[in-house]
Structure formats: structure tokens, C-alpha cells
Scaffold this active site. Structure first.
Site, short mmCIF file in Angstrom:
data_model
loop_
_atom_site.label_atom_id
_atom_site.label_comp_id
_atom_site.label_asym_id
_atom_site.label_seq_id
_atom_site.Cartn_x
_atom_site.Cartn_y
_atom_site.Cartn_z
N HIS A 377 0.83 -1.20 0.00
CA HIS A 377 0.00 0.00 0.00
C HIS A 377 0.85 1.24 0.00
CE1 HIS A 377 -2.67 -2.96 2.24
NE2 HIS A 377 -2.84 -3.07 0.94
N CYS A 690 -5.08 -3.41 -17.09
CA CYS A 690 -4.58 -2.36 -16.21
C CYS A 690 -3.63 -2.88 -15.13
CB CYS A 690 -5.73 -1.59 -15.59
SG CYS A 690 -6.86 -2.63 -14.67
C1 PEP Z 1 -4.81 -6.13 -10.96
O1 PEP Z 1 -5.13 -7.04 -10.20
O2 PEP Z 1 -4.12 -6.29 -11.99
C2 PEP Z 1 -5.26 -4.75 -10.70
C3 PEP Z 1 -5.05 -3.78 -11.55
O3 PEP Z 1 -5.84 -4.52 -9.48
P1 PEP Z 1 -5.02 -4.30 -8.12
O4 PEP Z 1 -3.59 -4.24 -8.46
O5 PEP Z 1 -5.53 -3.04 -7.51
O6 PEP Z 1 -5.42 -5.52 -7.35
#
Ligand code: PEP
Ligand code: MG
Length: 763
Positions: A377, A690
Site C-alpha cells: 500500500h 490495467c
Molecule cells: C490487478 O489485479 O491487476 C489490478 C489492476 O488490481 P489491483 O492491483 O488493484 O489488485
């Protein structure tokens, strides 16, 4: 000492002798002579006090071996000529296990290692204590006698206390410091290797997040007063923990509460308090007593391989730190109190995202954290702030002093403490090279992202806090492809109410200045804990009650968020993205709830968004086998490759031992991604990705080859990825790669790299 009929100071019992000895020791340390002469005087002093025929100091070298640095009694010619390999002999054993060794007949001990150059064959009894500082063994202090005898507790006490003083002076470099080759000195350079958390390179000066308390007053003439001080400090410590536990906000927090309960348990631990009181009775100040017991704890930590007990000992260690800070009258929150240099590199044992945000961000260039527990985080926040950050940098806190020059290389994960002129020069060059590259990327900012063969590619940024939004214009990205709403919740001390959320989302939309923003609904639970949200303890949090699962079971949370988002975007397109969906049923439930909220808005005659588009993250492999029912239910899709790959390969993304063991460019993951691209094409659904892989040029190139035309990444990656795209023939890559993915085996990284090189792609 009693055994020899009183001590040479003529004062008995041991406490006053210890005090006099300490005074003499301080005088030696203050003496203007060089480091070596001070060590020589110290061994002479100890031998005299303990009526020992031999007293020696061995110090650890960079290769882990021990070197005889000073002796009273052994052959003077052995000094700097006797070396013990790691773990060799009784001295090596004392260092390796961080234990006191008290042997009446050392020579018959199986671990004894005879060194003819020292002339030690005539000495039988042997006492060795480790010189400890912050959990590291810096060396070994020994005494020897000809007679066979076991040394008394008081002897051990004297030697341990001397070792403590020595340790402090060793790390400060006032004895055997510069040029000694000794491993630990805080006056010599050091390289600590950790894990990159947030890209970048930073040169600056150390600011300790929670500065170490240096205990300078070791002995006291008034044990009653010291006991009173310790008692008062322990009381303050206990009530500060009780206060934290009683705070309404925290009453329900799972992990936080558990940690605090452990703290409370230790603060009431009679064994711990007794050991400190014993040390005070022997003539130490309250601070010195805390540090002495802390040293023992750290030594035990060193020997402990069981993770559970190591964690408990770590809690005890942190508690000692707090107690020392109370005794030294340090304020609880350091962030507000310090004047930061303009090139601050924060160094912390552990740090949460809120701690980082407490600092004046304009002055922070880098961040180094010892512990990566929860660091993901803080890493996300560091990335958002553009701060170079390295985690898992073991032992860094003990090796630095406030204001030390330091370099954080978050490309390689290296941290250079007190770098030499050459290293600074080399990094200066590297920093200039990076700056040139950044200038090149900035120059691309307003260029359309079109490949060599004329394909338009959508580049978006990932964001999560209002302060990320200026990156949208600065990077030239088309929009925010992933707004992680949970970050606002994670850095807040209490649950943000609907009005507060509405205002936050409105500000974000305003800052986006007409560019699209994809708001992901709360992805909390698992490792993303909210301090104020009740969460059961889970054996496997990554597979647990999190994201959409939690949101559907506790609909109040999601309802409030959706309501706030609807109100924040009147007349606009609202893009909602659902995290961690596993079944089509979850999509139906979430959609039904969103529609109910839209209906409510209509009934109340409140301004509504122009359109509400509902998308889902593809993060759970089960969806791969249901894509044809899943996709038609949604307006758009985004692959969360961080989670998708963690679940596909059953490898925890936060566990550094396994996280990078499986390659996103292996055929297994590329085939999964290709399946998704083909399904999105079949159903005419906009698709993006993403996860972190979108921000790495080679991986991004592979994604385009598979058929992705939109990707979302950290803002700093936009430049390098755009530069790659401008030099890429997407069509040519696609026809080569798709065939490969269908037929090849194993890992395609090397082949993709070769393809890029042969085809002049800028990766
Ligand atoms: C992922 O899991 O690739 C994502 C973009 O979400 P996070 O990293 O916030 O879990
Ligand atoms: Mg995810």
C-alpha cells in the site's frame, strides 16, 4: 569477581565497580587518541577489572570472518593477523549464534580452534560475549584465565555492558572505524539490497522515520530513581496502547487490533519488566536497561527460525523502541516535528500509506523500508507521488544516521549508504541519463499514440488519489483507465461518508478535465485492510472475503459508493468497474443494485449521469471458461493481470519468494490473455488491461501483439510505452506472435526480445 576475593577497585558488590568501570570507559572513549589505541586501552581496563589474564576484541569483517583487533595477554603479533572463519572456534560460535559462551575448559570443547600464533594454549577458562547492535553481531569480546573455572554472573554482566558501549562506539566509527575494514561502522559505506517498490533513482540525505534513540547515559548512582523512571515510562506505554485499543474507529479492526493486543500482552509481561529492573539494580540507567534487554531479544530473534516467534520477538523489539522514545521524551509523531532537507530520503522499519502522506511531499525524493509487510500500500502511494522506493532493505535502519548521504536505486533495488565519490559520480551520470530519457518522453507527450503501421493505441493511467490527477495532463494519457477508489478509504482514519465521497469523486472528475475516468468500486479486504472495517481473520486473505464478495454481502458500503458516484457525475458518462468478479451471478447482482440506485435518483429528481457504463475486471481464472455469458452482460472489460496471474499460477503477488517466479510472457498466461481478446472481439466489447505488465515496454508490446488496443499503467510508464509503440509494426508482430502463442512451449520472453531487437522496436 567475588570468587577472587573482591574486585581490584576495592569496591564490592559489583554495582559500584561497574559504575567506576563505566566512568573509566567513557574517559577512554573521550580520549583524543586513535581508534586502535582506544581498543588497546579497553582490553587493558577489562583485564584489570576482571583479573583476567587475557582480554581480546574480535571484530566482524565484510566477509563474515572475525579479526583479532586488540588483546591484552595474547601474543601482540597476532593482532590483525588472526582471523576466524564464520562459525569457526568458540569465538566464531559466539558470533554466529549471538550467545554468551562460558567454558571452564575451553580447550577440551569440541568447537575449540587452536591458533598457535596467539599463544593461548595455557589458558583454560574462556568467556565470550557477542558485541550486538540492533540485531547484528559486530564482534566478540572475550576474557581468558589459566585456571579452570566458570565465570560468575557479575563477570558476564561487566563484559556484556562493555560490549554494549563498544557497539555504540563501533557503529559511530569512533573506534576501529574508518579504514578498519570492519563491517558495521556507521562511518563507512554500505550497500543494502532490497526489492524495488516504486521506480526511480534518488540521491539525497537520510531522514529516519522514527529516529533511533542513542543511549548515552549508561550508568546511574540512583537505582531507585531509575526504577521510578522505568515504571512511569512503562505506565505511559501501557496507557498509550490501551488508548489506541479503545479508540472507537479501531474497535473493530482485525489485524491492527491483534497487533495491539500482542503489544499489550508484552507491556504486561513480567519477565520482560523483571529483566529490565535487574539491569537497573546492577547500576544501569533505565534507557540502558531497556537497550540491554532489547539486545538480548534481538539476539534471540537472530537464532529463531520459526516465523511465528520471530514476529513475536519483533513486536517486543518495537515495544522497546517505543519505551526508549518515551524515556528520551521524543514526540509520538515525528513527521510534523522535523525540518526536512530538500532531498529527503525517508528510512523506516515499517510504514503505512498514511504515515508517508504526513510528510511534506515536495521534499521527499526516496523511501527505504526494512519491512515489506503491508508495504504494497505504501508502494502504491509512493508510485503515485513519484518517489523512488525500495522495500525489504534488511538492516538499513541500524546502518544509517540522520543526515547521512544515501542513494536509492529502485531499478536494481540497491541502497547505497554513505556512497563514495566514485559511486556518487556514477549515479550522477545515471540520473542525468534518466533525466535525458525523461526529456525525450516528455517531448512525445502531445504526439498521437499511433504505431508504425498506423494503428491508434489508447494509453491510460492508473490512479487512486486526487494528487495523481495532474499526471493525466503531464503524461499526455487519454484518460484514467483504473481509478482505485479504495486508496482514498485506506488513507482515511474513518469511513468516508457519502457526502465526503461525492465531493472526492467530483474533484477527480473536475481534475480530469473532460477525459474519461474509470472508477473501480471498492476493492478492499484481503491485504487491503481498512482500519475501521470489521474483517474476520482469514487463513488465505487473497482467496478470501474481499472486493465484490464483501460488497455484495455488505451492500451498504457499495450502495453508498455508487450513490456518491452517481451524484458526482451529473450529465457525464459514469464508468463503474467491478473488481474480482468470479461468476456471472455476481455481475447480475451488482448491476441490479446499480439500477436501483439510478431509479432512486430519478424518483428524487436529482441530476443523473448521461450514461452509466458498467464494466468488470477479469482477475479470476474461472471467468475464462464463461466469457461468452460474461461479456454480453457488461459494457466494457479490463484485465487485472496482477491478480489474474497470481491466481492462474497460484503465486502470491505479495510474497517475494514466489511473486516473480512465473513469467507473464510464458505461453500459459499469453494464451489466457489471447482467449480474452478473442472473446471481447466476438462480443464487440471494449477491452483494456490495467495490471503492472501494461507498464513494461516488452510486456506491453506482447499485449499489442495479442490484440489489446487499450492499456492502462502507472503514469511514469506512459513515456517508455509510447516510445515503444511509435517504433512498432503491430500487424507484423501480431501475425508472428499469435501463431507462436498457439503452438510454442514454455516462455516467450527471450523470443519476444529478439523480435523487438531485430525489428528495431524501442524497448
Ligand atoms: C490487478 O489485479 O491487476 C489490478 C489492476 O488490481 P489491483 O492491483 O488493484 O489488485
Ligand atoms: Mg486486482
Amino acid at each position: 569477581m567475588k570468587e577472587r576475593g573482591g574486585n581490584p577497585t576495592g569496591m564490592s558488590p559489583a554495582e559500584p565497580a561497574l559504575r567506576i568501570f563505566m566512568r573509566r570507559l567513557r574517559e577512554i572513549m573521550a580520549d583524543p587518541s586513535d581508534g586502535q589505541s582506544r581498543l588497546d586501552k579497553i582490553v587493558h581496563l577489562i583485564a584489570g577489572l576482571m583479573v583476567a589474564e587475557v582480554c581480546s576484541i574480535y571484530l566482524k569483517r565484510q566477509d563474515g570472518s572475525l579479526e583479532l583487533f586488540a588483546t591484552e595477554g595474547l601474543n601482540p603479533g597476532a593482532v590483525h593477523n588472526t582471523f576466524m572463519k564464520r562459525g569457526e572456534g568458540l569465538v566464531g560460535r559466539c558470533a554466529e549464534l549471538a550467545v554468551t559462551i562460558n567454558e571452564p575448559d575451553a580447550q577440551s570443547h569440541p568447537a575449540f580452534s587452536y591458533r598457535p600464533e596467539t599463544g593461548e594454549e595455557v589458558y583454560h577458562s574462556f568467556l565470550a560475549v557477542p558485541i550486538l547492535r540492533g540485531g547484528d553481531v559486530l564482534g566478540v569480546l572475550t576474557v581468558q584465565n589459566k585456571t579452570h573455572k566458570e565465570y560468575l554472573d557479575e563477570d558476564v554482566e561487566v563484559l556484556q555492558t562493555t560490549a554494549m558501549v563498544l557497539a555504540e562506539h563501533l557503529v559511530s566509527g569512533s573506534v576501529a572505524g574508518v579504514n578498519s575494514g570492519a563491517e558495521f561502522s556507521r562511518s563507512v559505506g554500505h550497500v543494502v539490497r532490497g526489492q524495488p517498490l516504486s521506480d526511480g533513482l534518488a540521491l539525497g540525505h537520510v531522514v529516519l522515520h522514527e529516529p533511533r534513540v542513542v543511549v548515552t547515559e549508561l550508568t546511574s548512582n540512583d537505582p531507585e530513581e531509575e526504577q521510578r523512571r522505568l515504571e512511569a515510562a512503562v505506565e505511559e506505554l501501557k496507557s498509550s496502547i490501551d488508548e489506541m485499543l479503545e479508540q472507537g474507529d479501531l474497535a473493530s479492526a482485525g489485524e491492527h487490533r491483534e497487533v495491539l493486543e500482542t503489544y499489550r500482552m508484552f507491556a504486561h509481561d513480567r519477565g520482560w519488566l523483571k529483566r529490565m529492573n535487574d539491569a537497573i539494580r546492577k547500576g544501569m540507567t533505565a534507557q540502558a536497561a531497556v537497550e540491554r534487554v532489547q539486545n538480548d531479544t534481538r539476539a534471540r530473534m537472530l537464532r529463531q527460525s520459526d516465523a511465528f516467534w520471530r514476529d513475536r520477538l519483533k513486536d517486543l523489539d518495537e515495544l522497546s523502541d517505543r519505551l526508549l522514545r518515551i524515556l528520551a521524551g521524543r514526540p509520538r509523531s515525528h513527521a510534523m516535528a522535523v525540518q526536512l532537507p530538500h532531498d529527503t530520503i525517508l528510512v523506516a522499519r515499517a510504514m503505512g500509506p498514511a504515515d508517508l502522506l504526513d510528510y511534506d511531499r515536495s521534499k521527499i525524493r526516496g523511501l527505504v523500508i526494512e519491512d515489506s509487510g503491508g508495504s504494497s500500500h505504501v508502494a502504491i502511494v509512493a508510485k503515485a507521488l513519484g518517489i523512488a522506493a525500495v522495500g525489504e532493505a534488511r538492516g538499513v535502519v541500524e546502518r544509517v544516521d540522520q543526515g547521512n548521504p544515501i542513494i536509492v536505486d529502485a531499478d536494481s533495488g540497491e541502497v547505497h549508504i554513505r556512497p563514495t565519490g566514485e559511486v556518487i559520480q556514477a549515479y550522477g551520470d545515471k540520473a542525468r541519463f534518466r533525466a535525458r530519457r525523461q526529456r525525450k518522453y516528455r517531448a512525445l507527450r502531445d504526439k498521437p499514440t499511433v504505431s508504425k503501421d498506423g494503428q491508434g493505441i489508447g494509453l491510460h493511467i492508473n490512479a487512486g488519489l486526487l494528487m495523481d490527477m495532474p499526471n493525466l495532463a503531464a503524461s499526455g494519457a487519454e484518460g484514467v483507465g483504473l481509478f482505485r477508489t479504495e486508496l482514498q478509504f485506506m488513507v482515511s482514519a474513518t469511513m468516508p461518508r457519502m457526502e465526503r465521497q461525492t465531493q472526492m469523486y467530483r474533484e477527480i472528475v473536475t481534475e480530469a478535465k473532460g477525459k474519461p475516468v474509470v472508477f473501480r468500486t471498492l476493492d478492499v479486504g484481503g491485504d487491503k485492510a481498512l482500519p475501521y472495517l470489521r474483517q474476520p481473520e482469514e487463513e488465505n486473505p487473497a482467496l478470501g472475503w474481499r472486493a465484490i464478495r464483501l460488497a455484495l454481502d455488505r451492500p451498504g458500503l457499495l450502495r453508498t459508493q455508487v450513490r456518491a458516484l452517481l451524484r458526482a457525475t451529473p450529465g457525464e458518462d459514469l464508468r463503474l468497474l467491478l473488481p474480482m468478479v468470479t461468476t456471472v451471478g455476481e455481475v447480475d447482482m451488482a448491476r441490479a443494485m446499480i439500477e436501483r440506485e439510478q431509479e432512486l435518483l430519478r424518483r428524487r429528481n436529482l441530476a443523473a449521469p448521461k450514461r452509466v457504463l458498467v464494466g468488470a475486471m477479469i482477475e479470476v481464472p474461472s471467468l475464462l471458461f464463461e466469457l461468452d455469458s460474461f461479456m454480453p452482460r457488461l459494457d466494457f472489460l479490463s484485465v487485472g493481470s496482477n491478480d489474474l496471474l497470481q491466481y492462474l499460477f497460484a503465486a502470491d503477488r505479495n510474497n517475494t519468494r514466489v511473486a516473480s517466479r512465473y513469467d507473464p510472457l510464458s505461453v500459459a498466461s499469453l494464451r489466457a490473455l489471447l482467449t480474452i481478446v478473442e472473446a471481447a472481439r466476438r462480443h464487440g466489447r471494449p477491452l483494456s488491461l490495467c495490471g503492472e505488465m501494461a507498464g513494461r515496454p516488452l510486456e506491453a508490446m506482447a499485449l499489442l501483439g495479442l490484440g489489446f488496443r487499450t492499456i492502462s499503467m502507472a503514469p511514469a510508464s506512459i513515456g517508455p510505452v509510447k516510445s515503444m509503440i511509435l517504433s512498432l509494426d503491430v500487424e507484423a508482430l501480431g501475425s508472428w506472435l499469435v501463431e507462436k502463442v498457439r503452438t510454442a512451449e514454455g516462455n516467450l520472453r527471450a523470443e519476444l526480445k529478439r523480435w523487438a531487437e531485430t525489428n528495431g522496436v524501442d524497448i
